[in-house]
Design a protein around this motif. Sequence first.
Motif, PDB file in Angstrom:
ATOM      1  N   ILE A 207       0.829  -1.207   0.000  1.00 21.45           N
ATOM      2  CA  ILE A 207       0.000   0.000   0.000  1.00 21.45           C
ATOM      3  C   ILE A 207       0.862   1.255   0.000  1.00 21.45           C
ATOM      4  O   ILE A 207       0.577   2.222  -0.712  1.00 21.45           O
ATOM      5  CB  ILE A 207      -0.952   0.000   1.213  1.00 21.45           C
ATOM      6  CG1 ILE A 207      -1.973  -1.135   1.074  1.00 21.45           C
ATOM      7  CG2 ILE A 207      -1.670   1.336   1.342  1.00 21.45           C
ATOM      8  CD1 ILE A 207      -2.854  -1.321   2.294  1.00 21.45           C
ATOM      9  N   GLY A 208       1.940   1.253   0.794  1.00 23.43           N
ATOM     10  CA  GLY A 208       2.830   2.408   0.824  1.00 23.43           C
ATOM     11  C   GLY A 208       3.471   2.669  -0.524  1.00 23.43           C
ATOM     12  O   GLY A 208       3.525   3.814  -0.995  1.00 23.43           O
ATOM     13  N   ASN A 209       3.962   1.614  -1.158  1.00 22.07           N
ATOM     14  CA  ASN A 209       4.565   1.754  -2.483  1.00 22.07           C
ATOM     15  C   ASN A 209       3.528   2.234  -3.497  1.00 22.07           C
ATOM     16  O   ASN A 209       3.772   3.162  -4.270  1.00 22.07           O
ATOM     17  CB  ASN A 209       5.153   0.417  -2.924  1.00 22.07           C
ATOM     18  CG  ASN A 209       5.789   0.478  -4.302  1.00 22.07           C
ATOM     19  OD1 ASN A 209       5.106   0.422  -5.314  1.00 22.07           O
ATOM     20  ND2 ASN A 209       7.109   0.585  -4.347  1.00 22.07           N
ATOM     21  N   GLY A 210       2.350   1.598  -3.488  1.00 22.52           N
ATOM     22  CA  GLY A 210       1.325   1.938  -4.458  1.00 22.52           C
ATOM     23  C   GLY A 210       0.723   3.308  -4.248  1.00 22.52           C
ATOM     24  O   GLY A 210       0.325   3.977  -5.207  1.00 22.52           O
ATOM     25  N   ALA A 211       0.645   3.762  -2.993  1.00 23.02           N
ATOM     26  CA  ALA A 211       0.060   5.076  -2.712  1.00 23.02           C
ATOM     27  C   ALA A 211       0.882   6.190  -3.354  1.00 23.02           C
ATOM     28  O   ALA A 211       0.327   7.095  -4.010  1.00 23.02           O
ATOM     29  CB  ALA A 211      -0.039   5.288  -1.199  1.00 23.02           C
ATOM     30  N   ILE A 212       2.195   6.152  -3.174  1.00 27.40           N
ATOM     31  CA  ILE A 212       3.050   7.177  -3.804  1.00 27.40           C
ATOM     32  C   ILE A 212       2.998   7.043  -5.321  1.00 27.40           C
ATOM     33  O   ILE A 212       2.975   8.043  -6.045  1.00 27.40           O
ATOM     34  CB  ILE A 212       4.504   7.047  -3.306  1.00 27.40           C
ATOM     35  CG1 ILE A 212       4.553   7.175  -1.785  1.00 27.40           C
ATOM     36  CG2 ILE A 212       5.384   8.109  -3.953  1.00 27.40           C
ATOM     37  CD1 ILE A 212       4.010   8.484  -1.254  1.00 27.40           C
ATOM     38  N   PHE A 213       2.959   5.822  -5.807  1.00 23.27           N
ATOM     39  CA  PHE A 213       2.846   5.566  -7.246  1.00 23.27           C
ATOM     40  C   PHE A 213       1.602   6.248  -7.811  1.00 23.27           C
ATOM     41  O   PHE A 213       1.670   6.949  -8.829  1.00 23.27           O
ATOM     42  CB  PHE A 213       2.784   4.053  -7.463  1.00 23.27           C
ATOM     43  CG  PHE A 213       2.638   3.621  -8.887  1.00 23.27           C
ATOM     44  CD1 PHE A 213       3.702   3.700  -9.768  1.00 23.27           C
ATOM     45  CD2 PHE A 213       1.438   3.107  -9.357  1.00 23.27           C
ATOM     46  CE1 PHE A 213       3.584   3.287 -11.086  1.00 23.27           C
ATOM     47  CE2 PHE A 213       1.302   2.688 -10.669  1.00 23.27           C
ATOM     48  CZ  PHE A 213       2.380   2.782 -11.536  1.00 23.27           C
ATOM     49  N   LEU A 214       0.457   6.078  -7.148  1.00 23.51           N
ATOM     50  CA  LEU A 214      -0.791   6.684  -7.624  1.00 23.51           C
ATOM     51  C   LEU A 214      -0.764   8.205  -7.486  1.00 23.51           C
ATOM     52  O   LEU A 214      -1.249   8.924  -8.368  1.00 23.51           O
ATOM     53  CB  LEU A 214      -1.978   6.118  -6.847  1.00 23.51           C
ATOM     54  CG  LEU A 214      -2.343   4.664  -7.116  1.00 23.51           C
ATOM     55  CD1 LEU A 214      -3.564   4.274  -6.296  1.00 23.51           C
ATOM     56  CD2 LEU A 214      -2.625   4.433  -8.595  1.00 23.51           C
TER      57      LEU A 214
END
Length: 243
Positions: A207-214
């Motif tokens: 979630i942390g990786n994907g949140a910044i990605f989004l």
Amino acid sequence: MIQGFVRGVLAYGKALGLIRRLRLWFYVFVPGLISLVFGILLFSFVWNFSDNIGEWATSWYRWRGEGIANTVGSVLSGIIVVVLSVLLFKYIIILLVSPFMSLLSEKVEKHLTGDQTTTTFQVGKLLKDIVRGLSLALRNVLWELLLTVLLLLVSLIFPILAPFTAALIFLVQSYYAGAGNMDFTMERHLSFRASIQFVRSNRGLAIGNGAIFLLLFLTGIGFLIAPTLATIAGTVETVRRLE
């Protein structure tokens, strides 16, 4: 989970340092160019067809309050088209740049582990990796699409819950985006099922990786570097946890 989320976010700072240190500019510019071209095409589609979809949806309504229904229908159709377009854009970009991201992830992992061996190109292994990657991406996009549509329906039926469903949609998309970014590393170490279990055990990190990605995608220009940064950040933390 919270610790994993924080590490997933902070890994982006490490990713910026590794790009400079290892001179990974090729993996920044080429995927960025691919993202730019496809982003322009998708933006044109959203701009031209979101209102048309709203008009079609409300064309069946011909009773009192038709004007309000048209306005609400246009707004909601625009939101739905944008959400689904971001979802589609994300996965198509990942698919288009995946060959570069796999090489990038391997290069970063060798630097982190000190592995100096030279990887030989094997057609069989390449095809196997492609099939595995497509299978996992298809599974993820189906689950993400299902959960996103269900949450959108809940927000339409119960408008008061819209802020909560919007937050949940962001978390769902972050989770699956992070899973995709982490898989560029997992594909070299874990089977299909083991990769799914690994992500479940590291939800916070995904979630942390994907949140910044989004969030990079939503800035309007950050999507040019989002795949590269997310892949490096995902590789840094995935390698650490695999070890």
